[in-house]
Scaffold this motif. Structure first.
Motif, mmCIF file in Angstrom:
data_model
loop_
_atom_site.group_PDB
_atom_site.id
_atom_site.type_symbol
_atom_site.label_atom_id
_atom_site.label_comp_id
_atom_site.label_asym_id
_atom_site.label_seq_id
_atom_site.Cartn_x
_atom_site.Cartn_y
_atom_site.Cartn_z
ATOM 1 N N LYS A 58 61.035 40.494 11.701
ATOM 2 C CA LYS A 58 60.467 40.167 10.396
ATOM 3 C C LYS A 58 60.486 38.674 10.088
ATOM 4 O O LYS A 58 59.792 38.239 9.169
ATOM 5 N N LYS A 59 61.269 37.897 10.787
ATOM 6 C CA LYS A 59 61.430 36.480 10.479
ATOM 7 C C LYS A 59 60.092 35.747 10.502
ATOM 8 O O LYS A 59 59.310 35.858 11.452
ATOM 9 N N THR A 87 56.529 40.511 0.011
ATOM 10 C CA THR A 87 57.833 39.994 0.440
ATOM 11 C C THR A 87 57.642 38.964 1.549
ATOM 12 O O THR A 87 56.828 39.169 2.459
ATOM 13 N N HIS A 89 59.913 36.955 4.513
ATOM 14 C CA HIS A 89 61.185 37.037 5.225
ATOM 15 C C HIS A 89 61.459 35.689 5.899
ATOM 16 O O HIS A 89 60.971 35.430 7.007
ATOM 17 N N GLU A 92 65.647 36.862 9.610
ATOM 18 C CA GLU A 92 65.499 38.261 10.004
ATOM 19 C C GLU A 92 66.121 39.225 9.018
ATOM 20 O O GLU A 92 65.607 40.329 8.811
ATOM 21 N N THR A 93 67.199 38.861 8.354
ATOM 22 C CA THR A 93 67.917 39.798 7.496
ATOM 23 C C THR A 93 67.698 39.576 6.005
ATOM 24 O O THR A 93 68.202 40.345 5.195
ATOM 25 N N GLY A 95 64.955 38.831 2.690
ATOM 26 C CA GLY A 95 63.595 38.830 2.185
ATOM 27 C C GLY A 95 63.575 38.529 0.695
ATOM 28 O O GLY A 95 64.492 38.915 -0.037
ATOM 29 N N SER A 97 61.082 38.969 -2.714
ATOM 30 C CA SER A 97 59.956 39.816 -3.092
ATOM 31 C C SER A 97 59.462 39.539 -4.502
ATOM 32 O O SER A 97 60.240 39.230 -5.405
ATOM 33 N N GLN A 149 66.193 40.918 -0.820
ATOM 34 C CA GLN A 149 66.574 41.985 0.104
ATOM 35 C C GLN A 149 67.540 41.445 1.155
ATOM 36 O O GLN A 149 67.393 40.319 1.628
ATOM 37 N N TYR A 170 68.387 48.388 4.179
ATOM 38 C CA TYR A 170 68.580 47.171 3.408
ATOM 39 C C TYR A 170 69.020 47.488 1.986
ATOM 40 O O TYR A 170 68.783 48.580 1.458
#
Length: 257
Positions: A58-59, A87, A89, A92-93, A95, A97, A149, A170
């Motif tokens: 997702k990064k 959202t 990102h 990676e972890t 986000g 929104s 997130q 998440y």
């Protein structure tokens, strides 16, 4: 001379035996290699494949997610909220929104209007929407907000030892803007209603199930917290919401791929 002749005859008789022994030894060694090759190239390797690393990243990507939301355990109104979330990102972890939604209200099946007289209940009926308009709490019209997130868990589920479904889990927390319908406090007849806008907050958990490198199924459960104005007092509302959506990631391929 006879002795030399005897030795030559003996070697001729032993030659086939030595040849068969060498052939048997080579076949055994070849058989061992063949078994190793069978394990390496056999059907078991095709059925159970090693799985490692993240298939979905997702990064550096945007996630657009249209969704439908249903309110849970509401005493007066069942809300059907249609909207979407955008959202980004940065890692990676994590986000960030933006979300918005428009709500359609229906009278909850648990709602009842009862008439009382002489200390006894004369009867109860299910109300219509206009009977509760502006008088009952929880009549949300629109929602918006900013969330953060955090997705620390990435996993895989095995399906019949042949396919794997990738997912992440998440948590989400954020600030909300809530438009709801309540009583008009300036109306002396206590019959009119109006729309109010109030701040709030929300906290929840969600999961994504990855279909491919750019489409996921997303589910969330949130607790929306805000304050509503009443004719005589204010109400602290805790509204549980279940959200189901489909997410599309852009760019459509992982930046690292």
């Amino acid at each position: 001379m006879k002795s030399l002749y005897r030795w030559m005859v003996a070697l001729c008789l032993m030659a086939p035996v030595l040849s068969r022994a060498q052939s048997t030894s080579e076949e055994e060694e070849a058989g061992d290699v063949s078994e190793v090759d069978k394990d390496r190239m056999g059907p078991l390797r095709d059925r159970v494949r090693p799985v490692s690393g993240h298939v979905f990243l997702k990064k550096g990507r945007f996630e657009f997610s249209p969704s439908a939301t249903l309110s849970l355990r509401d005493a007066f109104f069942t809300k059907y909220i249609f909207g979407g979330t955008l959202t980004y990102h940065p890692v990676e972890t994590i986000g960030v929104s933006l979300r918005a939604g428009y709500a359609l209200n229906a009278v909850s099946g648990a709602a009842q209007i009862c008439e009382f007289g002489d200390g006894d209940t004369r009867g109860c009926v299910s109300p219509k929407l206009e009977d509760l308009d502006g008088d009952a709490p929880g009549q949300i019209k629109m929602l918006g907000g900013v969330d953060v997130q955090w997705a620390p868990i990435y996993g895989k589920l095995s399906l019949l030892a042949e396919k794997f479904v990738h997912f992440d889990l998440y948590g989400v927390v954020g600030a909300s803007a809530v438009q709801y319908r309540g009583p008009d406090l300036n109306d002396q007849t206590d019959t009119l209603a109006k729309n109010y806008l109030t701040p709030g907050g929300n906290v929840g958990v969600g999961m994504r199930f990855f279909f491919n490198r750019w489409v996921t199924l997303r589910t969330e459960v949130r607790d929306l917290i805000y304050v509503e104005k009443g004719r005589n007092e204010n109400f602290l509302r805790n509204q549980l919401l279940f959200e189901l959506g489909v997410s599309f990631f852009f760019p459509s391929s992982n930046p690292e791929s």
